[in-house]
Design a protein around this motif. Sequence first.
Motif, PDB file in Angstrom:
ATOM      1  N   ASP A  31       3.944  -0.158  -3.415  1.00  0.00           N
ATOM      2  CA  ASP A  31       5.119  -1.033  -3.404  1.00  0.00           C
ATOM      3  C   ASP A  31       5.152  -1.962  -2.203  1.00  0.00           C
ATOM      4  OD1 ASP A  31       5.617   0.864  -1.465  1.00  0.00           O
ATOM      5  OD2 ASP A  31       7.745   1.048  -1.922  1.00  0.00           O
ATOM      6  N   ALA A  32       4.062  -2.044  -1.458  1.00  0.00           N
ATOM      7  CA  ALA A  32       4.023  -2.889  -0.266  1.00  0.00           C
ATOM      8  C   ALA A  32       4.016  -4.366  -0.646  1.00  0.00           C
ATOM      9  CB  ALA A  32       2.782  -2.566   0.557  1.00  0.00           C
ATOM     10  N   ASP A  33       4.346  -5.206   0.322  1.00  0.00           N
ATOM     11  CA  ASP A  33       4.121  -6.646   0.206  1.00  0.00           C
ATOM     12  C   ASP A  33       2.616  -6.853   0.364  1.00  0.00           C
ATOM     13  OD1 ASP A  33       3.767  -9.361   0.635  1.00  0.00           O
ATOM     14  OD2 ASP A  33       5.541  -9.583   1.900  1.00  0.00           O
ATOM     15  N   ILE A  34       1.914  -6.901  -0.748  1.00  0.00           N
ATOM     16  CA  ILE A  34       0.447  -6.846  -0.718  1.00  0.00           C
ATOM     17  C   ILE A  34      -0.170  -8.029   0.030  1.00  0.00           C
ATOM     18  CG2 ILE A  34      -1.656  -6.760  -2.102  1.00  0.00           C
ATOM     19  CD1 ILE A  34       0.002  -4.164  -2.063  1.00  0.00           C
ATOM     20  N   PRO A  35       0.222  -9.273  -0.219  1.00  0.00           N
ATOM     21  CA  PRO A  35      -0.394 -10.365   0.554  1.00  0.00           C
ATOM     22  C   PRO A  35      -0.220 -10.198   2.064  1.00  0.00           C
ATOM     23  CG  PRO A  35       0.773 -11.240  -1.343  1.00  0.00           C
ATOM     24  CD  PRO A  35       1.125  -9.786  -1.259  1.00  0.00           C
ATOM     25  N   ALA A  36       0.976  -9.762   2.487  1.00  0.00           N
ATOM     26  CA  ALA A  36       1.198  -9.557   3.923  1.00  0.00           C
ATOM     27  C   ALA A  36       0.334  -8.415   4.447  1.00  0.00           C
ATOM     28  CB  ALA A  36       2.670  -9.270   4.190  1.00  0.00           C
ATOM     29  N   ALA A  37       0.234  -7.330   3.667  1.00  0.00           N
ATOM     30  CA  ALA A  37      -0.570  -6.183   4.091  1.00  0.00           C
ATOM     31  C   ALA A  37      -2.049  -6.546   4.167  1.00  0.00           C
ATOM     32  CB  ALA A  37      -0.350  -5.014   3.139  1.00  0.00           C
ATOM     33  N   SER A  88       6.199  11.298  10.779  1.00  0.00           N
ATOM     34  CA  SER A  88       5.293  12.432  10.573  1.00  0.00           C
ATOM     35  C   SER A  88       3.990  12.314  11.351  1.00  0.00           C
ATOM     36  CB  SER A  88       4.974  12.590   9.078  1.00  0.00           C
ATOM     37  OG  SER A  88       6.143  12.891   8.350  1.00  0.00           O
ATOM     38  N   VAL A  89       3.530  11.084  11.603  1.00  0.00           N
ATOM     39  CA  VAL A  89       2.235  10.920  12.263  1.00  0.00           C
ATOM     40  C   VAL A  89       2.403  11.015  13.765  1.00  0.00           C
ATOM     41  CG1 VAL A  89       1.297   9.566  10.372  1.00  0.00           C
ATOM     42  CG2 VAL A  89       2.408   8.388  12.272  1.00  0.00           C
ATOM     43  N   ARG A  90       1.419  11.597  14.437  1.00  0.00           N
ATOM     44  CA  ARG A  90       1.461  11.782  15.888  1.00  0.00           C
ATOM     45  C   ARG A  90       0.703  10.643  16.563  1.00  0.00           C
ATOM     46  NH1 ARG A  90      -1.008  16.767  17.742  1.00  0.00           N
ATOM     47  NH2 ARG A  90       0.158  16.388  19.669  1.00  0.00           N
ATOM     48  N   THR A  91       1.388   9.512  16.671  1.00  0.00           N
ATOM     49  CA  THR A  91       0.834   8.355  17.365  1.00  0.00           C
ATOM     50  C   THR A  91       1.907   7.777  18.279  1.00  0.00           C
ATOM     51  OG1 THR A  91       1.481   6.779  15.631  1.00  0.00           O
ATOM     52  CG2 THR A  91      -0.692   7.801  15.432  1.00  0.00           C
ATOM     53  N   GLY A  92       1.466   7.115  19.343  1.00  0.00           N
ATOM     54  CA  GLY A  92       2.415   6.568  20.300  1.00  0.00           C
ATOM     55  C   GLY A  92       3.201   5.389  19.761  1.00  0.00           C
ATOM     56  N   THR A  93       2.624   4.649  18.820  1.00  0.00           N
ATOM     57  CA  THR A  93       3.286   3.507  18.196  1.00  0.00           C
ATOM     58  C   THR A  93       3.064   3.557  16.695  1.00  0.00           C
ATOM     59  OG1 THR A  93       3.024   2.069  20.131  1.00  0.00           O
ATOM     60  CG2 THR A  93       3.352   0.981  18.018  1.00  0.00           C
ATOM     61  N   VAL A  94       4.088   3.237  15.930  1.00  0.00           N
ATOM     62  CA  VAL A  94       3.961   3.047  14.480  1.00  0.00           C
ATOM     63  C   VAL A  94       4.580   1.699  14.137  1.00  0.00           C
ATOM     64  CG1 VAL A  94       4.478   3.912  12.172  1.00  0.00           C
ATOM     65  CG2 VAL A  94       4.111   5.540  14.051  1.00  0.00           C
ATOM     66  N   TRP A  95       3.796   0.849  13.504  1.00  0.00           N
ATOM     67  CA  TRP A  95       4.308  -0.424  13.009  1.00  0.00           C
ATOM     68  C   TRP A  95       4.656  -0.278  11.535  1.00  0.00           C
ATOM     69  CZ3 TRP A  95      -0.092  -0.800  16.356  1.00  0.00           C
ATOM     70  CH2 TRP A  95       0.160  -1.442  17.576  1.00  0.00           C
ATOM     71  N   VAL A  96       5.814  -0.765  11.138  1.00  0.00           N
ATOM     72  CA  VAL A  96       6.254  -0.709   9.757  1.00  0.00           C
ATOM     73  C   VAL A  96       6.314  -2.133   9.209  1.00  0.00           C
ATOM     74  CG1 VAL A  96       8.095  -0.038   8.166  1.00  0.00           C
ATOM     75  CG2 VAL A  96       7.550   1.415  10.133  1.00  0.00           C
ATOM     76  N   ASN A  97       5.494  -2.402   8.203  1.00  0.00           N
ATOM     77  CA  ASN A  97       5.416  -3.715   7.553  1.00  0.00           C
ATOM     78  C   ASN A  97       5.067  -4.829   8.537  1.00  0.00           C
ATOM     79  OD1 ASN A  97       6.016  -2.563   5.047  1.00  0.00           O
ATOM     80  ND2 ASN A  97       8.214  -2.750   5.397  1.00  0.00           N
ATOM     81  N   THR A  98       4.278  -4.493   9.513  1.00  0.00           N
ATOM     82  CA  THR A  98       3.677  -5.430  10.455  1.00  0.00           C
ATOM     83  C   THR A  98       2.556  -4.665  11.151  1.00  0.00           C
ATOM     84  OG1 THR A  98       4.084  -6.972  12.272  1.00  0.00           O
ATOM     85  CG2 THR A  98       5.254  -4.870  12.356  1.00  0.00           C
TER      86      THR A  98
END
Length: 504
Positions: free
Chosen positions: A278-284, A444-454
């Motif tokens: 369901d992502a914005d495919i062109p942007a992804a 849920s993921v163990r990372t210092g940064t998570v970008w959502v839709n960017t």
Amino acid sequence: MTLHIDPASLAEAKGGPKRWQMLIDGKWTDGAVGLEGERVSPGHGVLVSRYAFGSQADVERAVTAARRAFHRGPWPKMKASERAAVLLKTADLIDARREEIARLDAIESGKPIRQARGEIEGAADIWRYAASLARTLHGESYANLGESMLGVVLREPIGVVSIITPWNFPFLIVAQKLPFALAAGCTAVVKPSELTSASTVLLGELLMEAGLPEGVCNIVLGTGPEVGAHMVSHPSVDMVSFTGSTRVGKATVAAAAATLKKVSMELGGKNAQVVFPDADIPAAVDAAVFGAFFNGGECCNAGSRLIVHKDIAADFLAAFAERAKRVRVGDPLDERTDVGAIITAAHLQKIENFVGDASADGAHVLMGGSGIESGAGQYMAPTVVAGVKPEMTIAREEVFGPVLSVLEFSRTEEAIRLVEETDYGLSAGVWSRDIDTAVGVARSVRTGTVWVNTFMDGYPELPFGGMKQSGLGRELGKNAVEDYSEVKTIQFHRGPRTAWWVGN
């Protein structure tokens, strides 16, 4: 694919390389034992820089100068507003010489000149942000301890800081460290990578022009064994701030442990972008191309793994391939270039070996996969490797080149597991229009940064750093100056002491 690189296009090809000295105790100097270093441009194969390299003796001089400047000099005792003024002046000088600094980074690291300009602009912004934090650093007071007691908590500069920076973002990464140390009132010894030292030396010129007192920032050039190792282990250094590989970071922490120094480590990453149907495919797609190939993939934050849902994998990769064809590999000084040169010939061979091993393990090279003939310098074709399994080396280890590994998933839980199946935890991206999905993966993921839709946006106001083997501590953000400080408690007693331990 073949590139046509003209080495004669560099001024250094005719006029010769510039020679750079070290900055110790406010003076430009050669090394005590006469060591020299050279840098050949990775994009042109032309000698572009000569350096006066240091040794342990020069580290001793630099640390002594920094220690003297900390204990006897004005810098730690100055008003925060006065320190901030120097940082703001430095930012203005960076802006004024942006083109010169960007060119140095482009010819020494191989990054595209357009990108380098943006990095220098971002660096100036960080210096201004650090200046604002200099004036907001403060302690605490406790008037709730009873009428006879007042508690005061001070924040004081930690002391002398050794700052060691890598070759992939020579000017930007020193801006993520040095201005915050200075804002706190610390003094510093800085060692840039021996491959990309020029822009850091130029920064030293700007700091002196901005009015930084002698000995507050010392710049020692040279290799890790000759210079870096002594900066880390020196007993008069109070803190080490290091950016580089996880392997070297582990050795740095071990060396610093002998004197229980504070350490800040920004290390490797094997970062994933997770794409749902369901992502914005062109942007992804665009973000995946950017994440994989920005800075030639020589970036700890690179989106080197694409974890894409099986239902859209084929269409997504087809769209990715079409967009990736528009990525222009070329001369770092060409304004049209998107991906420049690889830092060294040895590193190019290492990248090619990763791809070759993945192919031998059963993965499929969909595009690229090898170096590009250029006639000068070294370049790598943007590469996509599909059919990657989680246990493959290319799925787990940092390639540090323009190589995208593609894995597929069916369920959200599987995607999270794939993100987690590395030793690294620097950053990740998630693409979905569904807020529950996006938040669920991000938490849920163990990372210092998570970008959502960017992907790979950055701001001085936001902390940056990793979990697991991606590092220790955080840079940037409102607490960045605090990292270079120590807390001291002072307790004041008022009136007669009545709680006698031994009776009168």
